[in-house]
Design a protein around this motif. Structure first.
Motif, PDB file in Angstrom:
ATOM      1  N   LEU A 180      -8.964 -16.513  21.993  1.00 30.62           N
ATOM      2  CA  LEU A 180      -8.620 -17.026  23.434  1.00 30.62           C
ATOM      3  C   LEU A 180      -7.901 -15.864  23.921  1.00 30.62           C
ATOM      4  CD1 LEU A 180      -7.017 -20.319  24.617  1.00 30.62           C
ATOM      5  CD2 LEU A 180      -6.056 -18.043  25.307  1.00 30.62           C
ATOM      6  N   VAL A 181      -8.186 -15.764  25.282  1.00 26.50           N
ATOM      7  CA  VAL A 181      -7.703 -14.772  25.976  1.00 26.50           C
ATOM      8  C   VAL A 181      -7.154 -15.091  27.381  1.00 26.50           C
ATOM      9  CG1 VAL A 181      -9.329 -12.624  25.294  1.00 26.50           C
ATOM     10  CG2 VAL A 181      -9.975 -13.962  27.155  1.00 26.50           C
ATOM     11  N   LEU A 182      -5.998 -14.422  27.810  1.00 28.33           N
ATOM     12  CA  LEU A 182      -5.595 -14.561  29.094  1.00 28.33           C
ATOM     13  C   LEU A 182      -4.917 -13.381  29.780  1.00 28.33           C
ATOM     14  CD1 LEU A 182      -2.088 -14.959  28.959  1.00 28.33           C
ATOM     15  CD2 LEU A 182      -2.803 -17.096  27.710  1.00 28.33           C
ATOM     16  N   GLY A 183      -4.634 -13.529  31.124  1.00 28.49           N
ATOM     17  CA  GLY A 183      -4.163 -12.440  31.701  1.00 28.49           C
ATOM     18  C   GLY A 183      -5.331 -11.314  31.928  1.00 28.49           C
ATOM     19  N   VAL A 184      -6.379 -11.795  31.714  1.00 27.73           N
ATOM     20  CA  VAL A 184      -7.552 -10.940  31.693  1.00 27.73           C
ATOM     21  C   VAL A 184      -8.058 -10.233  33.298  1.00 27.73           C
ATOM     22  CG1 VAL A 184      -9.994 -10.655  31.192  1.00 27.73           C
ATOM     23  CG2 VAL A 184      -8.482 -11.453  29.480  1.00 27.73           C
ATOM     24  N   LEU A 185      -7.659 -11.292  34.029  1.00 30.08           N
ATOM     25  CA  LEU A 185      -7.996 -10.710  35.482  1.00 30.08           C
ATOM     26  C   LEU A 185      -6.767 -10.412  36.383  1.00 30.08           C
ATOM     27  CD1 LEU A 185     -11.004 -13.184  36.295  1.00 30.08           C
ATOM     28  CD2 LEU A 185     -11.105 -11.073  35.346  1.00 30.08           C
ATOM     29  N   GLY A 186      -5.445 -11.134  36.054  1.00 26.35           N
ATOM     30  CA  GLY A 186      -4.544 -11.219  36.690  1.00 26.35           C
ATOM     31  C   GLY A 186      -3.183 -11.026  35.952  1.00 26.35           C
ATOM     32  N   GLY A 187      -3.336 -10.202  35.002  1.00 32.32           N
ATOM     33  CA  GLY A 187      -2.263  -9.983  34.244  1.00 32.32           C
ATOM     34  C   GLY A 187      -1.259  -8.901  35.046  1.00 32.32           C
TER      35      GLY A 187
END
Length: 470
Positions: free
Chosen positions: A63-70
């Motif tokens: 799972l990835v997050l912050g990939v566009l708006g980190g």
């Protein structure tokens, strides 16, 4: 070269030092949300990386997050441009869209599950506000619907509650694009085909969360941003089209009846109350081999949702004020603390005393729900520096003369100050609010600013480490 897919962009983030891999196994029901929150609070925004959770307990996909708006730096990598060129790139993309193309097949349909094979419980959907959200939520689903009259598509990001192995709850607020499509079909007594995309090349996510003119196809704007057409494939169960290189697509039908959904921890930093929302019956799930699951971190700012929304919204608003209205606006900024919605600051090179209010009215007409607090400052103020904005508010305006309240305006969505907590989000009383406008520009000649000479400051900056600082 445009990114071919999410995986291509992740390689770029890693080579740029903007992807932090977490090898430790994590629990999706509490740990992902907690790690994300501490990362966004403790790492300064310019250095903040995207996060990849390589091992989610009980699941076989990362799972990835912050990939566009980190951070703004990550956002710039997604658009392959410098920070100073962001607004121009968005404006050019809106003026010169590149239509998508349909292809016969794509990796997103390498695996196809239909009917009884569908099981959304196999996806590592996190619980974001433990003890308050009623279920896990998909926060970065790019929801695709078509207008039943015109065929024009809408791509938006809305909150999506997991309700079972083949059922979702979908909340679309009254000012958001896909809602009109659903309501038209409900009046005709027919369901609405929907496709929910999870994980795609970065520009798809950026256009999905950005307010664009209704006659613009988000995929066409995405094509202009990437410099090449977006490749789409037809869904398995409907005529909707989805990005061919996406990670996961959930296909379904939005029913005419409503069901209770929520509450959910929102971008305002407060719990958004429960609502009677759309029910989505899932017919098919397709995905790539070994898919990657993507989410947005939301809740209390700073968060990915507030960062990503602020940049795209600022670009569209700045283009409107400068190009459409011809105002001498230099910059616009939606503060993250206001969820990229409630607190708007505009800088202007004023040549007429009416221009600050004209800029306010122009902003409110373009995005009626934004800018509950709108401040206009001179162009010497860095509007991304809260200290300088507060300095202008403190010493360049008089409350009696330079502040005014405009009643009967659209409300900031999900603003908890708007109504009691137990009032449903779709209640009409939540839709009308008021705005305060403050002209914090200089109205007459001012004394000189009391700071050291610029050449002295530049000299010290160049020799900063000699003073023992790092």
């Amino acid at each position: 070269m445009p990114y071919s897919d999410l995986r291509d962009f992740l390689k770029k983030l890693e080579s740029s030092g903007k992807l932090h891999r977490i090898a430790k196994p994590v629990d999706k029901d509490w740990e992902i949300a907690a790690v994300a929150k501490i990362a966004f609070e403790s790492i300064p925004e310019p250095r903040r990386p995207a996060l990849m959770f390589e091992h989610v307990k009980g699941f076989d996909m990362p799972l990835v997050l912050g990939v566009l708006g980190g951070s703004r730096a990550i956002y710039c990598l997604a658009l392959e441009c410098e920070l100073k060129d962001l607004h121009k790139k968005w404006g050019d993309a809106e003026r010169h869209p590149i239509a998508p193309v349909r292809v016969a097949k794509g990796p997103v349909q390498e695996k196809v599950f239909r009917g009884s094979e569908v099981n959304l419980l196999k996806l590592p959907i996190p619980t974001w506000t433990v003890g308050q959200d009623p279920a896990p939520y998909v926060t970065s689903g790019y929801v695709i619907t078509n207008d039943p009259d015109t065929g024009i598509r809408n791509v938006g990001v809305y909150r999506i509650q997991l309700k079972g192995a083949n059922k979702l709850g979908l909340f679309i607020n009254y000012l958001q694009g896909g809602r009109e499509h659903v309501e038209k079909n409900i009046k005709r007594g027919q369901p609405t085909p929907v496709a929910i995309v999870i994980g795609a090349e970065p520009v798809i996510g950026l256009v999905s969360v950005t307010r664009l003119p209704q006659d613009l196809d988000e995929f066409a704007v995405a094509g202009a941003l990437r410099g090449a057409p977006v490749e789409l494939v037809r869904c398995v169960t409907s005529e909707l089209e989805v990005p061919a290189a996406a990670e996961i697509v959930i296909e379904g039908m939005i029913a005419s009846e409503l069901e209770e959904e929520g509450p959910f921890g929102e971008y305002t930093g407060y719990m958004g109350p429960k609502s009677m929302s759309y029910k989505v019956d899932i017919q098919c799930v397709t995905h790539r081999e070994k898919p990657i699951f993507q989410e947005f971190s939301s809740q209390m700012p700073p968060s990915e949702s507030s960062c990503i929304r602020s940049i795209g919204r600022e670009s569209a608003l700045q283009k409107h004020l400068i190009e459409d209205l011809g105002l001498p606006v230099r910059d616009v900024h939606l503060f993250e603390a206001g969820g990229a919605a409630a607190y708007l600051v505009i800088s202007i090179k004023k040549s007429h005393p009416a221009q600050p209010r004209t800029a306010m009215f122009g902003a409110w007409s373009f995005a009626p729900q934004f800018g509950k607090l709108t401040v206009v400052v001179d162009d010497d103020i860095d509007i991304r520096d809260p200290n300088l904005v507060n300095w202008a508010l403190s010493f360049r305006m008089q409350p009696e003369k330079d502040a005014f309240i405009m009643s009967g305006t659209a409300a900031v969505q999900l603003d908890p100050s708007q109504a009691r907590e137990d009032v449903l989000q779709q209640d009409p009383t939540r839709r009308v609010s008021s705005k305060i406008g403050i002209d914090a520009t200089r109205k007459h000649a001012y004394p000189a600013v009391a700071v050291p000479p610029q050449e002295h400051l530049e000299r010290v900056r160049k020799e900063w480490e000699s003073y023992g600082f790092k």
